[in-house]
Design a protein around this motif. Structure first.
Motif, short mmCIF file in Angstrom:
data_model
loop_
_atom_site.label_atom_id
_atom_site.label_comp_id
_atom_site.label_asym_id
_atom_site.label_seq_id
_atom_site.Cartn_x
_atom_site.Cartn_y
_atom_site.Cartn_z
N GLY A 158 0.84 -1.19 0.00
CA GLY A 158 0.00 0.00 0.00
C GLY A 158 0.87 1.24 0.00
N VAL A 159 0.39 2.31 -0.62
CA VAL A 159 1.11 3.58 -0.63
C VAL A 159 0.21 4.66 -0.05
CG1 VAL A 159 2.14 5.40 -2.04
CG2 VAL A 159 2.58 3.00 -2.59
N LEU A 160 0.72 5.37 0.94
CA LEU A 160 0.02 6.51 1.51
C LEU A 160 0.73 7.76 1.03
CD1 LEU A 160 -1.06 6.87 5.25
CD2 LEU A 160 -0.37 8.80 3.85
N ASP A 161 0.03 8.58 0.27
CA ASP A 161 0.59 9.83 -0.23
C ASP A 161 0.42 10.89 0.86
OD1 ASP A 161 1.43 12.00 -1.63
OD2 ASP A 161 0.06 11.76 -3.32
N ALA A 162 1.46 11.06 1.67
CA ALA A 162 1.40 12.01 2.79
C ALA A 162 1.84 13.41 2.38
CB ALA A 162 2.27 11.52 3.95
N ASP A 163 2.17 13.58 1.11
CA ASP A 163 2.51 14.92 0.61
C ASP A 163 1.20 15.64 0.32
OD1 ASP A 163 3.69 17.15 -0.39
OD2 ASP A 163 4.97 16.12 -1.84
N PHE A 167 0.47 16.46 -3.73
CA PHE A 167 0.18 15.05 -4.01
C PHE A 167 0.40 14.72 -5.50
CE2 PHE A 167 -3.61 17.66 -3.20
CZ PHE A 167 -4.09 17.81 -4.50
N SER A 168 1.00 13.56 -5.75
CA SER A 168 1.25 13.15 -7.13
C SER A 168 1.21 11.64 -7.34
CB SER A 168 2.63 13.67 -7.58
OG SER A 168 3.64 13.19 -6.72
N ILE A 169 1.08 10.87 -6.27
CA ILE A 169 1.15 9.41 -6.38
C ILE A 169 0.05 8.83 -7.28
CG2 ILE A 169 0.94 7.24 -5.09
CD1 ILE A 169 3.66 8.53 -4.83
N PRO A 170 -1.23 9.23 -7.15
CA PRO A 170 -2.24 8.62 -8.02
C PRO A 170 -1.92 8.76 -9.51
CG PRO A 170 -3.31 9.76 -6.22
CD PRO A 170 -1.85 10.11 -6.15
N ARG A 171 -1.45 9.93 -9.91
CA ARG A 171 -1.11 10.12 -11.33
C ARG A 171 0.08 9.25 -11.72
NH1 ARG A 171 -0.27 15.70 -14.76
NH2 ARG A 171 0.56 14.69 -16.64
N ILE A 197 -3.76 5.70 -1.36
CA ILE A 197 -4.71 6.73 -0.92
C ILE A 197 -3.98 8.06 -0.92
CG2 ILE A 197 -4.29 6.67 1.57
CD1 ILE A 197 -7.74 6.74 -0.15
N SER A 198 -4.70 9.13 -1.24
CA SER A 198 -4.07 10.44 -1.40
C SER A 198 -5.13 11.52 -1.28
CB SER A 198 -3.41 10.51 -2.79
OG SER A 198 -2.99 11.83 -3.10
N MET A 199 -4.69 12.71 -0.90
CA MET A 199 -5.58 13.86 -0.91
C MET A 199 -6.07 14.18 -2.31
SD MET A 199 -6.45 15.13 1.98
CE MET A 199 -7.12 16.67 1.34
N ALA A 200 -5.36 13.70 -3.31
CA ALA A 200 -5.76 13.96 -4.70
C ALA A 200 -7.18 13.49 -4.98
CB ALA A 200 -4.78 13.27 -5.66
N ALA A 219 -6.25 14.24 9.04
CA ALA A 219 -6.35 13.60 7.74
C ALA A 219 -5.45 12.37 7.67
CB ALA A 219 -6.00 14.59 6.64
N LEU A 220 -4.24 12.49 8.15
CA LEU A 220 -3.31 11.35 8.12
C LEU A 220 -3.82 10.22 9.00
CD1 LEU A 220 0.13 13.17 8.34
CD2 LEU A 220 -0.81 11.96 6.36
N GLU A 221 -4.38 10.58 10.14
CA GLU A 221 -4.91 9.57 11.06
C GLU A 221 -6.05 8.80 10.40
OE1 GLU A 221 -6.03 9.36 15.79
OE2 GLU A 221 -6.38 11.21 14.70
N GLN A 222 -6.90 9.51 9.67
CA GLN A 222 -8.01 8.84 8.99
C GLN A 222 -7.51 7.97 7.83
OE1 GLN A 222 -10.77 12.44 8.65
NE2 GLN A 222 -12.15 10.82 9.28
N PHE A 223 -6.47 8.42 7.14
CA PHE A 223 -5.90 7.59 6.07
C PHE A 223 -5.37 6.27 6.64
CE2 PHE A 223 -4.74 11.23 2.93
CZ PHE A 223 -6.05 11.26 2.51
N LEU A 224 -4.86 6.32 7.85
CA LEU A 224 -4.28 5.13 8.45
C LEU A 224 -5.33 4.21 9.06
CD1 LEU A 224 -1.16 6.76 10.13
CD2 LEU A 224 -1.13 5.09 8.26
N THR A 225 -6.47 4.77 9.48
CA THR A 225 -7.45 3.96 10.19
C THR A 225 -8.72 3.67 9.40
OG1 THR A 225 -8.35 5.96 11.23
CG2 THR A 225 -6.68 4.74 12.45
#
Length: 381
Positions: A158-163, A167-171, A197-200, A219-225
């Motif tokens: 899994g990849v968490l885009d924490a930038d 954000f650029s991971i989805p693209r 998952i990403s803010m994108a 936001a990061l906490e919700q991405f993790l949980t």
């Protein structure tokens, strides 16, 4: 002779839901099976959500599994949708109590909050923080291709885009499908065998994220949980540049994370990248290695041109006492793959950069595998 209904169920048992990666039989998605004396089989499948984006994939898998049985002359597939009560029960079975959403304390009507699974002593997931002191060193490109190379080796990733701001991971990954919401649980999109998952996915195109620390923290906490990661072998976190709020938050959320510092060969980048290592030391996270990006460009004549100088990665590694894990060459195809969502580790694995990412993945997965084994059942009484 046509198969029995039980034989059809057995044939469907290996068929997995492409998002949940569980047997559709075990998930309760197979609702009805009818077999005629002529060998025609009708199957009713309950989808998790209306308009399921992977309905065609499920149809293909079910039809292929049932059609392969002896005596089957035709497969007719129909769909229904799970009720809210069924979804709630499914989510609770997969992901815990739906009332326990992200957060250390009740907020916005939520219950007390689920623990971050990757921080638990029994977690088998290795969190990898891909970090740098500055932007522009290709950190997201390293994250994307390392994730794909690990997935190619058979690991769940899994990849968490924490930038959050950039954000650029989805693209880069080509994961352009939005997450699916399943009774407040997010199912992350997947591409090249990697979930992300990403803010994108939550910000309209062209709109900037203008948040202060507490909102980033939440936001990061919700991405993790709240995201259904399904206990991956690796959770790779694409860190933002610098050593600010997000880096501090993730050190609290993922205390067993391994830090990998990305730099280019030039002295200016190396000096700033050193700050990422210093931050990791302050928050008691281990730096496992340095990755040097854009190390050289190989011309058509086979000559290596060191466009950004040389030696910066090794010098940084020696200074902080860790190995230089890889030197990634500068290739036009690497940039094109990032723009088009076709990572070079996936589409050109035997290229110069593809081989470098494959070797990097092997070193991280095997050579740098933690010696400690965290098992919840191993306790001292």
């Amino acid at each position: 002779m046509p198969p029995s209904s039980d034989q059809v169920v057995d044939a469907l048992r290996p068929v997995q839901d492409p998002e949940l990666h569980r047997s559709i039989v075990d998930l309760g998605m197979v609702r009805d099976i009818t077999v005629t004396p002529q060998g025609s089989v009708a199957v009713l499948i309950a989808l998790t959500v209306q308009g399921c984006p992977l309905r065609n994939e499920i149809q293909s898998r079910v039809t292929g599994a049932v059609g392969a049985l002896d005596g089957v002359t035709n497969v007719a597939l129909d769909f229904t949708v799970m009720t809210e009560e069924e979804l709630s029960a499914l989510r609770q079975r997969l992901h815990g109590d739906p009332g326990a959403t992200a957060g250390q304390a009740p907020a916005h009507g939520h219950a007390q909050g689920r623990k971050i699974p990757f921080a638990e002593a029994g977690s088998r997931t290795r969190p990898l923080l891909i970090s740098s002191g500055k932007g522009g060193v290709g950190k997201s490109s390293i994250t994307t291709n390392l994730a794909v190379a690990l997935a190619e080796r058979g690991y769940s990733v899994g990849v968490l885009d924490a930038d959050v701001y950039g954000f650029s991971i989805p693209r880069m990954l080509g994961a352009d499908r939005d997450p699916v919401v399943l009774d407040e649980m997010l199912l992350p999109p997947e591409a090249w065998g990697v979930r992300c998952i990403s803010m994108a996915y939550f910000v309209p195109d062209g709109q900037a994220v203008i948040w202060r620390g507490p909102m980033l923290h939440k936001a990061l906490e919700q991405f993790l949980t709240d995201v259904y990661w399904d206990d991956p072998d690796f959770l790779i976190v694409d860190m933002p540049p610098g050593t600010g709020d997000i880096a501090i938050s993730l050190s609290q959320y993922l205390p067993r994370a391994e830090v990998y510092v990305v730099t280019t060969p030039q002295a200016a980048a190396q000096q700033v990248a050193r700050l990422s290592a210093a931050m990791a030391e302050k928050v008691h996270m281990e730096v496992k290695g340095v990755i040097e990006n854009m190390s050289w460009f190989t011309g058509d004549d086979g000559t290596r041109y060191e466009l950004f100088g040389s030696g910066g990665g090794q010098e940084l590694a020696d200074e902080i006492g860790v190995p230089l894990l890889s030197q990634i060459p500068l290739l036009p195809a690497l940039r094109v793959g990032g723009d088009e969502g076709k990572p070079i580790a996936a589409v050109e694995p035997d290229s110069e950069a593809g081989r470098a990412f494959r070797a990097l993945a092997e070193r991280i997965a095997v050579e740098l595998k933690p010696k400690k084994v965290f098992r919840p059942e191993l306790t001292i009484r």
